[in-house]
Design an enzyme around this catalytic site. Structure first.
Site, PDB file in Angstrom:
ATOM      1  N   HIS A   1      -3.130  -1.595  -1.455  1.00 52.03           N
ATOM      2  CA  HIS A   1      -4.304  -0.912  -0.938  1.00 52.03           C
ATOM      3  C   HIS A   1      -5.547  -1.396  -1.700  1.00 52.03           C
ATOM      4  O   HIS A   1      -5.479  -1.614  -2.899  1.00 52.03           O
ATOM      5  CB  HIS A   1      -4.141   0.597  -1.137  1.00 52.03           C
ATOM      6  CG  HIS A   1      -5.222   1.396  -0.490  1.00 52.03           C
ATOM      7  ND1 HIS A   1      -5.275   1.569   0.869  1.00 52.03           N
ATOM      8  CD2 HIS A   1      -6.308   2.025  -1.002  1.00 52.03           C
ATOM      9  CE1 HIS A   1      -6.350   2.302   1.169  1.00 52.03           C
ATOM     10  NE2 HIS A   1      -6.983   2.585   0.058  1.00 52.03           N
TER      11      HIS A   1
ATOM     12  N   ASP B   1       0.848  -1.201   0.000  1.00 51.25           N
ATOM     13  CA  ASP B   1       0.000   0.000   0.000  1.00 51.25           C
ATOM     14  C   ASP B   1       0.879   1.244   0.000  1.00 51.25           C
ATOM     15  O   ASP B   1       1.519   1.562   1.002  1.00 51.25           O
ATOM     16  CB  ASP B   1      -0.878  -0.047   1.264  1.00 51.25           C
ATOM     17  CG  ASP B   1      -1.988   0.990   1.244  1.00 51.25           C
ATOM     18  OD1 ASP B   1      -1.789   2.055   0.624  1.00 51.25           O
ATOM     19  OD2 ASP B   1      -3.043   0.729   1.847  1.00 51.25           O
TER      20      ASP B   1
END
Lengths: 155, 381
Positions: free
Chosen positions: B349, B322
């Site tokens: 993410h 992420d």
């Protein structure tokens, strides 16, 4: 563009029942994704992971891309030698199998009927079945359509 | 135009009309580029030579028009209406009625003329549409009978779903999506949205929890700024979602989460589960409210509020790829706060969202199993 060569393919060049093989081409992953990005940005045409979860089970070309490739084979293998007058349309298209990256596609043309124009004596419509098939001999697209061609000029 | 309910084959009805467009005006360059690849006939390639053709000038390949038709269908029908489109078996009766020339801007309109369940696949159905492509003068340039294939609404263990209007303590009224299990409920969860509204994905998350036996309710937190926001995951959507999120304070979001909990038996008995921005809201629900437990997926603001004390058991999921939530900081947070369960996945993410390219099946499955086990431990009917 320079002067076009004199056409050698005319309405009269077709006979119902005859089958023509019109060459082949290979489609790459990059071409599949590029086409889809522009015209058919659905996940199963763009992304391998999303495509694996879809009904296609893997990345496949947009059906409209397959039809573009069919047209390319038709032009290179036939219409470039004709004085084509375009096509009024297509009666039926079926996308039978996914087209995958690396597939080698070939075009087979079967003449169904040859109909001279009633109103315009210089042209006629050829009704054809167009089959695009892959390197395993499986038909991926079957299309029933028409091409309008000039009649052979009287000698 | 929008038709937010359309999703399954059952939602497509004969007579449904849709319209979209126009496209940007077609340029000579685009016509020639398409023709060079797919239809290299002189009347599609060479403006001068095309003057002598039966078209009297350069025209787009009919297949270019067809491809633009598909472009309009995807943009205006499939994406906007979130149809469960599975592709198409083909089409019938395509006709090119008029040439398409440089400068033409095309629109599409379509009416459903027939629907049929699949004979071979009970989970699928198809619909036929009379579809027309029009130019800027309103003339039909192409028409066809297009065929769409859709997933049918699942049966059996199907959850019941409704959209409710709720009122927060400060008087703000907002909508919420609620899914109920087919059988007796094991408990209730408040599902907290990403920055994309209560969209198809969030509703699917609710439906999923309902199939697992929980009453799930997703408050439309963006109703504070703009009602009915439901967007996708394109860069434009992300920009729009961020713009709205900036105007919704965490206090507002928590007020609406509390009201959603109250609507399903009281927040004190509820689990809270949030994704992305909602993951941060879930953490703050744990520290500033008092739900039964809270689960946060990749909430970036958890780092900012990492010193707040939680009032209930908390499980936080993060993806180590992420880019928006530095993983070293997550690891430091995890090391410091042994009283919070944190799980890190080799994923990006948004890994739980199967509408996003970051979707990671393995991480999503494992995080879901852990989440359900956590709910099983902390939630009661």
């Amino acid at each position: 563009m320079t002067a076009r060569p004199a056409p050698t393919v005319f309405f009269e060049s077709f006979t119902p029942g005859e089958v023509r093989e019109l060459g082949s081409l290979t489609v790459s992953r990059e071409e599949i994704v590029d086409f889809a990005r522009e015209f058919d940005p659905q996940p199963f045409h763009l992304d391998e992971a999303a495509a694996r979860r879809s009904l296609f089970g893997g990345l496949s070309a947009s059906g409209w891309h397959s039809l573009g490739l069919l047209m390319r084979l038709l032009v290179d293998g036939l219409l470039k030698d004709a004085d084509s007058m375009g096509s009024p349309g297509v009666d039926e298209v079926r996308w039978l199998k996914p087209v995958r990256p690396g597939d080698r596609l070939s075009l087979r043309l079967t003449t169904v009927a040859c109909v001279p124009s009633q109103s315009k004596p210089d042209r006629g419509v050829i009704h054809l079945v167009y089959e695009l098939y892959n390197q395993s001999g499986e038909a991926v697209v079957r299309m029933k359509g028409m091409n309008m061609l000039k009649r052979r000029p009287a000698a | 135009m929008s038709d937010p309910g359309l999703k399954y084959w059952e939602d497509v009805a004969v007579g449904d009309r849709r319209e979209g467009g126009p496209s940007a005006p077609l340029t000579e360059d685009a016509i020639v580029a398409f023709a060079r690849k797919f239809d290299p006939q002189y009347f599609h390639l060479d403006p001068a030579a095309a003057k002598d053709s039966l078209f009297g000038g350069l025209v787009a390949s009919g297949w270019h028009t067809a491809a633009i038709c598909m472009q309009l269908i995807v943009e205006h029908f499939i994406k906007r209406q979130r149809a469960a489109s599975l592709g198409s078996p083909g089409f019938d009766q395509l006709r090119w009625q008029k040439p398409v020339r440089p400068g033409d801007a095309l629109s599409v309109r379509s009416v459903c003329i027939e629907t049929a369940p699949s004979k071979s696949r009970p989970d699928l159905g198809s619909a036929r549409f009379r579809t027309e492509v029009l130019n800027q003068h309103g003339e039909t340039v192409m028409s066809l009978i297009s065929i769409g294939l859709y997933r049918r609404r699942p049966r059996g263990n199907q959850a019941m779903a409704t959209t409710l209007t709720l009122t927060a303590a400060d008087g703000h009224s907002f909508s919420a999506y609620r899914a109920d299990p087919a059988g007796p409920a094991k408990g209730a969860v408040v599902v907290i949205q990403e920055i994309f509204g209560v969209n198809a994905h969030i509703r699917e998350v609710c439906d999923g929890f309902a199939r697992d036996g929980y009453v799930a309710i997703a408050p439309a937190l963006f109703d504070r700024v703009e009602r009915g926001v439901e967007i996708g995951y394109s860069p434009e959507d992300i920009a729009r979602g961020r713009g709205i999120r900036e105007k919704v304070t965490f206090e507002m979001a928590l007020a609406d989460v509390a009201a959603a909990g109250a609507a399903v038996g009281g927040l004190a008995k509820c689990g809270v589960v949030g994704y992305c921005w909602g993951g941060s809201v879930a953490w703050l629900a744990a520290t500033r409210l008092k739900p039964a437990c809270a689960v946060g997926y990749y909430g970036g603001n958890t780092l900012q509020f990492q010193d707040e004390k939680q009032n209930c058991p908390v499980l936080l999921h993060y993806g180590e790829k992420d880019a928006g939530i530095p993983i070293d900081q997550v690891r430091a947070f995890k090391a410091k706060r042994t009283d919070v369960t944190m799980e890190i996945y080799p994923a990006d993410h948004g890994f739980n969202c199967d509408h996003r390219k970051q979707f990671d099946n393995a991480a999503s499955k494992l995080a879901r199993e852990r989440t359900l086990a956590f709910f099983g431990q902390h939630l009661r009917p």
